[in-house]
Scaffold this active site. Structure first.
Site, PDB file in Angstrom:
ATOM      1  CG  PHE A 150      45.180  50.137  47.914  1.00  0.00           C
ATOM      2  CD1 PHE A 150      45.138  49.967  49.291  1.00  0.00           C
ATOM      3  CD2 PHE A 150      43.997  50.003  47.200  1.00  0.00           C
ATOM      4  CE1 PHE A 150      43.933  49.667  49.941  1.00  0.00           C
ATOM      5  CE2 PHE A 150      42.805  49.712  47.832  1.00  0.00           C
ATOM      6  CZ  PHE A 150      42.773  49.538  49.205  1.00  0.00           C
ATOM      7  CB  CYS A 151      49.655  46.761  49.834  1.00  0.00           C
ATOM      8  SG  CYS A 151      51.239  47.309  49.174  1.00  0.00           S
ATOM      9  CG  ASN A 152      49.510  47.507  54.985  1.00  0.00           C
ATOM     10  OD1 ASN A 152      48.373  47.850  55.275  1.00  0.00           O
ATOM     11  ND2 ASN A 152      49.944  46.279  55.161  1.00  0.00           N
ATOM     12  CB  CYS A 156      53.217  47.651  51.899  1.00  0.00           C
ATOM     13  SG  CYS A 156      52.227  46.143  51.841  1.00  0.00           S
ATOM     14  CG  MET A 183      45.254  50.849  53.471  1.00  0.00           C
ATOM     15  SD  MET A 183      43.750  51.726  52.941  1.00  0.00           S
ATOM     16  CE  MET A 183      43.109  52.327  54.500  1.00  0.00           C
TER      17      MET A 183
END
Length: 198
Positions: A150-152, A156, A183
């Site tokens: 996962f990232c932002n 993202c 996130m």
């Protein structure tokens, strides 16, 4: 059958009865306990029903490029997942959850139980995930432990870039899961965020 095993695993990891809180993960699940490098951590939702996102996480519009909406599937063979599937990864230990963001983003708060492996480094660190270096990248066993990246958020590109790079380096696409919400959606749902700096 897989969902039944997940429910049983979640039931074993519950930190509190579902009726103890009003903002549950699901009607029957108030929280999930996951293992982290620092010991067990509880993931639940913020109980303040007036809570709202603020600051960077409340932004809806970011310039494209670089912050373009990412595809639902970043590469052939990769499975896109949501929060419940990510909680299954964390609670059962069936895979490694990877925060593929750059270190300053990771240090600003992450999903409890996730490890930091920035997207710029992942293709060179597959040995940490059970692969062996070879002349053209890495040789990964067919049963290598799955990873969830996962990232932002949906805008993202760090996880999609990391996914494409590790596939090119030899990690099997069918062992990769992509939590596209990242996130931003995790925080929007009021789920627990850990502070790696503490």
């Amino acid at each position: 059958m897989k969902n039944l095993a997940f429910l049983m695993a979640l039931g074993a990891g519950l930190a509190a009865p579902a009726f103890a809180e009003s903002v549950n993960i699901r009607p029957d699940i108030a929280s999930v306990t996951v293992q982290t490098a620092d010991g067990p951590a509880e993931i639940s939702r913020i109980q303040d029903t007036a809570n709202e996102l603020s600051g960077e996480w409340a932004r809806t519009s970011r310039p494209c490029p670089n912050f373009c909406i990412q595809p639902m599937n970043p590469a052939p063979g990769v499975t896109t997942i949501g929060e419940l599937e990510l909680l299954e990864f964390l609670s059962t230990g069936s895979g490694t959850v990877i925060d593929s963001r750059v270190v300053p983003d990771y240090e600003g708060g992450t999903i409890p139980g996730a490890i930091s492996m920035p997207y710029t480094e992942m293709a060179d660190r597959l040995h940490e995930l059970g692969c062996e270096p070879d002349f053209e990248g890495y040789e990964c066993p067919a049963d290598v432990k799955p990873v969830a990246l996962f990232c932002n958020g949906p805008w993202c590109g760090q996880s999609p870039t990391a996914i494409r790079r590790i596939i090119e380096a030899g990690f099997p696409a069918d062992r990769i899961y992509y939590y596209r919400g990242g996130m931003q959606v995790w925080r929007m749902l009021g789920l627990s965020v850990s502070d790696p700096k503490s």
